[in-house]
Write a protein that holds these residues in place. Structure first.
Motif, mmCIF file in Angstrom:
data_model
loop_
_atom_site.group_PDB
_atom_site.id
_atom_site.type_symbol
_atom_site.label_atom_id
_atom_site.label_comp_id
_atom_site.label_asym_id
_atom_site.label_seq_id
_atom_site.Cartn_x
_atom_site.Cartn_y
_atom_site.Cartn_z
ATOM 1 N N UNK A 115 -8.926 -50.251 14.028
ATOM 2 C CA UNK A 115 -9.821 -49.164 13.656
ATOM 3 C C UNK A 115 -10.770 -49.614 12.541
ATOM 4 N N UNK A 116 -10.259 -50.420 11.637
ATOM 5 C CA UNK A 116 -11.084 -51.021 10.586
ATOM 6 C C UNK A 116 -10.897 -52.534 10.633
ATOM 7 N N UNK A 117 -11.993 -53.267 10.506
ATOM 8 C CA UNK A 117 -11.954 -54.725 10.587
ATOM 9 C C UNK A 117 -12.624 -55.292 9.346
ATOM 10 N N UNK B 90 -15.020 -42.972 10.947
ATOM 11 C CA UNK B 90 -16.254 -43.741 10.792
ATOM 12 C C UNK B 90 -17.000 -43.345 9.525
ATOM 13 N N UNK B 91 -16.981 -42.068 9.211
ATOM 14 C CA UNK B 91 -17.637 -41.612 7.982
ATOM 15 C C UNK B 91 -16.986 -42.227 6.754
ATOM 16 N N UNK B 92 -15.657 -42.296 6.731
ATOM 17 C CA UNK B 92 -14.961 -42.898 5.595
ATOM 18 C C UNK B 92 -15.275 -44.397 5.484
ATOM 19 N N UNK B 93 -15.362 -45.075 6.605
ATOM 20 C CA UNK B 93 -15.676 -46.502 6.570
ATOM 21 C C UNK B 93 -17.089 -46.739 6.033
ATOM 22 N N UNK C 174 -18.206 -48.554 2.594
ATOM 23 C CA UNK C 174 -19.034 -49.751 2.710
ATOM 24 C C UNK C 174 -20.284 -49.650 1.833
ATOM 25 N N UNK C 175 -20.830 -48.450 1.702
ATOM 26 C CA UNK C 175 -22.028 -48.257 0.890
ATOM 27 C C UNK C 175 -21.723 -48.043 -0.587
ATOM 28 N N UNK C 176 -20.446 -47.896 -0.929
ATOM 29 C CA UNK C 176 -20.066 -47.702 -2.331
ATOM 30 C C UNK C 176 -20.205 -49.028 -3.088
ATOM 31 N N UNK C 177 -21.013 -49.013 -4.150
ATOM 32 C CA UNK C 177 -21.266 -50.238 -4.913
ATOM 33 C C UNK C 177 -20.095 -50.624 -5.804
#
Length: 219
Positions: free
Chosen positions: A30-32, A140-143, A147-150
């Motif tokens: 689900x997450x890679x 997908x929203x959590x991923x 991913x966009x969190x600095x």
């Protein structure tokens, strides 16, 4: 004949949706997260799923660890577990019910019973598609947000895996199949309401007998 072919096409879509739903629930990707070191031999791929976390090494080794603790998991993973299991159960029920209600089968009794079975199976497919679409969207929203969190380091960021895309496609198949089954039954019932069966009125035997007696009187 067209309705039977359409129902068979929807049944094939539902079968693909059920198998894809089960595969997406069980797959660990689900997450890679792919980290490549200075040497290509040390490259690893970390995958996280609903039930286990796996690590694949470039040397060919593959190891997985099960997620035994439920309360320690994030809320979106707990919700994804429950909704995906419900989606699998509802889609399996839909397959069994629509098998009875399809026009190309000899099960289910009369036409009204088969239409009701098809409609119930279509509702199961629609609910299964919704239950399968919600966790994939939430996951997908959590991923994407992580991913966009600095503040999160690059080594801890993930991307959507193949199980997420499989869940999306399976949910779409189930929704399309459910809409086809429900619409085919609804059109048939609507046609029965708009064009009711004609009632034939026959003259009573008493009138014929009376007419016969009156003719004899005149003779």
């Amino acid at each position: 004949m067209v309705s039977a072919s359409l129902q068979f096409f929807a049944f094939i879509l539902a079968l693909f949706g059920v198998f894809g739903d089960i595969a997406a629930t069980l797959l660990p990707n689900w997450k890679v997260n792919a980290d490549v070191g200075s040497n290509i031999i040390t490259a690893i791929t970390q995958m996280q799923g609903l039930w286990m976390d796996c690590t694949w090494y470039s040397t060919g080794m593959f190891s997985c660890t099960l997620k035994y603790s439920i309360l320690s998991l994030p809320v979106y993973i707990q919700a994804a577990r429950s909704t995906m299991v419900l989606s699998c159960i509802l889609s399996a029920f839909g397959i069994c019910i629509t098998t009875v209600g399809m026009k190309c089968t000899r099960l289910g009794g009369d036409t009204d019973s088969k239409n009701n079975a098809c409609f119930a199976g279509g509702i199961c497919f629609i609910l299964a598609g919704i239950f399968g679409l919600v966790p994939t969207c939430w996951y997908t929203r959590e991923i994407i947000s992580n991913f966009l969190d600095q503040t999160i380091p690059e080594s801890s960021k993930h991307e959507p895996g193949g199980a997420v895309y499989t869940g999306f496609i399976s949910a779409g198949f189930l929704l399309i199949a459910g809409v086809i089954f429900c619409s085919s039954c609804f059109k048939r019932q609507q046609g029965a309401w708009i064009y009711p069966p004609k009632q034939h009125h026959f003259p009573s035997t008493e009138q014929e007998s009376n007419a016969g007696y009156s003719l004899k009187d005149y003779v």
